[in-house]
Design a protein around this motif. Structure first.
Motif, PDB file in Angstrom:
ATOM      1  N   LEU A  18     -46.773  52.269   8.077  1.00 10.37           N
ATOM      2  CA  LEU A  18     -45.915  51.241   7.220  1.00 10.37           C
ATOM      3  C   LEU A  18     -46.576  49.990   7.408  1.00 10.37           C
ATOM      4  O   LEU A  18     -46.945  49.486   8.404  1.00 10.37           O
ATOM      5  CB  LEU A  18     -44.655  51.265   8.278  1.00 10.37           C
ATOM      6  CG  LEU A  18     -43.581  50.176   7.962  1.00 10.37           C
ATOM      7  CD1 LEU A  18     -43.043  50.026   6.658  1.00 10.37           C
ATOM      8  CD2 LEU A  18     -42.400  49.894   9.051  1.00 10.37           C
ATOM      9  N   GLU A  19     -46.288  49.155   6.259  1.00  6.96           N
ATOM     10  CA  GLU A  19     -46.971  47.677   6.342  1.00  6.96           C
ATOM     11  C   GLU A  19     -45.502  46.928   5.970  1.00  6.96           C
ATOM     12  O   GLU A  19     -44.898  47.371   4.776  1.00  6.96           O
ATOM     13  CB  GLU A  19     -48.052  47.536   5.342  1.00  6.96           C
ATOM     14  CG  GLU A  19     -48.331  46.009   5.470  1.00  6.96           C
ATOM     15  CD  GLU A  19     -49.676  45.710   4.821  1.00  6.96           C
ATOM     16  OE1 GLU A  19     -50.396  44.734   5.054  1.00  6.96           O
ATOM     17  OE2 GLU A  19     -50.242  46.393   3.884  1.00  6.96           O
ATOM     18  N   SER A  20     -45.225  45.870   6.751  1.00 11.31           N
ATOM     19  CA  SER A  20     -43.992  45.232   6.505  1.00 11.31           C
ATOM     20  C   SER A  20     -44.109  43.792   6.580  1.00 11.31           C
ATOM     21  O   SER A  20     -44.620  43.341   7.689  1.00 11.31           O
ATOM     22  CB  SER A  20     -42.851  45.917   7.528  1.00 11.31           C
ATOM     23  OG  SER A  20     -41.585  45.396   7.458  1.00 11.31           O
ATOM     24  N   TYR A  21     -43.328  43.008   5.835  1.00 16.38           N
ATOM     25  CA  TYR A  21     -43.470  41.543   5.745  1.00 16.38           C
ATOM     26  C   TYR A  21     -41.853  41.267   6.253  1.00 16.38           C
ATOM     27  O   TYR A  21     -40.972  41.852   5.135  1.00 16.38           O
ATOM     28  CB  TYR A  21     -43.920  40.856   4.568  1.00 16.38           C
ATOM     29  CG  TYR A  21     -45.385  41.191   4.352  1.00 16.38           C
ATOM     30  CD1 TYR A  21     -46.284  40.287   4.828  1.00 16.38           C
ATOM     31  CD2 TYR A  21     -46.026  42.262   3.718  1.00 16.38           C
ATOM     32  CE1 TYR A  21     -47.756  40.214   4.607  1.00 16.38           C
ATOM     33  CE2 TYR A  21     -47.563  42.301   3.709  1.00 16.38           C
ATOM     34  CZ  TYR A  21     -48.154  41.135   4.094  1.00 16.38           C
ATOM     35  OH  TYR A  21     -49.695  41.604   4.064  1.00 16.38           O
ATOM     36  N   HIS A  22     -41.762  40.322   7.076  1.00 17.82           N
ATOM     37  CA  HIS A  22     -40.406  40.138   7.339  1.00 17.82           C
ATOM     38  C   HIS A  22     -40.180  38.502   7.098  1.00 17.82           C
ATOM     39  O   HIS A  22     -40.619  37.829   7.607  1.00 17.82           O
ATOM     40  CB  HIS A  22     -40.238  40.176   9.147  1.00 17.82           C
ATOM     41  CG  HIS A  22     -40.607  41.679   9.585  1.00 17.82           C
ATOM     42  ND1 HIS A  22     -40.186  42.937   9.046  1.00 17.82           N
ATOM     43  CD2 HIS A  22     -41.504  42.003  10.701  1.00 17.82           C
ATOM     44  CE1 HIS A  22     -40.683  43.756   9.718  1.00 17.82           C
ATOM     45  NE2 HIS A  22     -41.689  43.250  10.569  1.00 17.82           N
ATOM     46  N   THR A  23     -39.253  38.364   6.300  1.00 18.26           N
ATOM     47  CA  THR A  23     -38.937  37.029   5.772  1.00 18.26           C
ATOM     48  C   THR A  23     -38.023  36.402   7.060  1.00 18.26           C
ATOM     49  O   THR A  23     -38.145  35.154   7.399  1.00 18.26           O
ATOM     50  CB  THR A  23     -37.679  37.174   4.550  1.00 18.26           C
ATOM     51  OG1 THR A  23     -38.331  37.603   3.463  1.00 18.26           O
ATOM     52  CG2 THR A  23     -37.168  35.772   4.376  1.00 18.26           C
ATOM     53  N   PHE A  24     -37.163  37.062   7.922  1.00 21.03           N
ATOM     54  CA  PHE A  24     -36.573  36.716   8.880  1.00 21.03           C
ATOM     55  C   PHE A  24     -36.871  37.514  10.087  1.00 21.03           C
ATOM     56  O   PHE A  24     -37.548  38.457  10.163  1.00 21.03           O
ATOM     57  CB  PHE A  24     -34.992  36.740   9.016  1.00 21.03           C
ATOM     58  CG  PHE A  24     -34.460  36.177   7.522  1.00 21.03           C
ATOM     59  CD1 PHE A  24     -34.562  34.713   7.229  1.00 21.03           C
ATOM     60  CD2 PHE A  24     -34.002  36.877   6.410  1.00 21.03           C
ATOM     61  CE1 PHE A  24     -34.320  34.161   6.078  1.00 21.03           C
ATOM     62  CE2 PHE A  24     -33.440  36.260   5.248  1.00 21.03           C
ATOM     63  CZ  PHE A  24     -33.594  34.927   5.225  1.00 21.03           C
ATOM     64  N   SER A  25     -36.571  37.019  11.369  1.00 19.28           N
ATOM     65  CA  SER A  25     -36.751  37.692  12.576  1.00 19.28           C
ATOM     66  C   SER A  25     -36.424  39.063  12.610  1.00 19.28           C
ATOM     67  O   SER A  25     -35.204  39.567  12.290  1.00 19.28           O
ATOM     68  CB  SER A  25     -36.348  36.714  13.576  1.00 19.28           C
ATOM     69  OG  SER A  25     -36.703  35.390  14.120  1.00 19.28           O
TER      70      SER A  25
END
Length: 231
Positions: A18-25
């Motif tokens: 899994l590769e994930s980008y988090h806009t918020f915490s």
């Protein structure tokens, strides 16, 4: 005034499968300045590798919306729902008093790219529910309402005074959105490159502003835009 949150400013995690980008915490990414925006709590930009996924896990008192950009996502939950979500599909769950669900990439050779969105409900302890909205054939150059408090225009009815709209734009296509007074907008560019009120946005970038305001968008190439109209 339009403010920008760039893609490369987001939290990032690469777990291999899994590769994930988090806009918020979220999870191990914590920034007290980015805990959410109004009732919008999570936008995770996820790529799940073939044959991998999220095992069965619980949710409670959260409005959860998934949008698939490419690939396929197999969903199962404790409400008895089970299907494979396709590109252009929105899926909604009101977690309410509690649900269990899993998400899995059923492909043996293609990653799935999705957006996972959480919105805080306006009340806790509601009965869990499920809905879908298919927008793969949605016409370009128009706003299409995916979710709203009232469920108007065949949108998915959610437990919050918030509206989620999708626009697909062809190259050079232009579109406007009128944001009312006392409303707030969060715009997430899922794919492509656009100009928003004269500012350039690329995939993964976001913009936020308060009304009254006119949002003027022009696509530089084929683009997908998600717009949250929030209380």
């Amino acid at each position: 005034m339009t403010q920008i949150r760039r893609s490369n400013e987001r939290g990032h995690a690469n777990h291999g499968w899994l590769e994930s980008y988090h806009t918020f915490s979220f999870a191990n990414y914590y920034d007290p300045e980015w805990m959410g925006y109004r009732s919008l709590r999570v936008i995770n930009d996820d790529i799940v590798m073939p044959g991998k996924g999220f095992g069965t896990h619980p949710h409670q008192d959260m409005e959860i919306i998934t949008y698939v950009l490419s690939g396929q996502l197999e969903h199962k939950d404790s409400m008895g729902n089970g299907r494979v979500i396709q590109p252009g599909d929105f899926q909604y769950m009101a977690a309410g008093t509690g649900i269990m669900h899993s998400e899995f990439n059923p492909s043996s050779d293609e990653a799935v790219h999705l957006l996972q969105i959480w919105i805080q409900p306006d009340k806790n302890g509601v009965t869990p529910r499920y809905a879908e909205r298919q927008m793969a054939d949605a016409a370009a150059g128009q706003w299409h309402l995916a979710a709203s408090k009232s469920g108007r225009d065949d949108s998915m009815a959610i437990h919050q005074d918030a509206e989620l709209s999708l626009a697909r734009l062809d190259p050079s296509q232009e579109i406007e959105y009128q944001l009312a007074a006392d409303r707030h907008a969060w715009l997430h560019l899922a794919e492509g490159k656009i100009e928003l009120n004269g500012q350039s946005l690329e995939a993964g970038d976001a913009a936020y502003l308060s009304g009254p305001e006119t949002l003027q968008l022009k696509a530089n190439n084929s683009s997908q835009v998600l717009l949250f109209d929030l209380k």
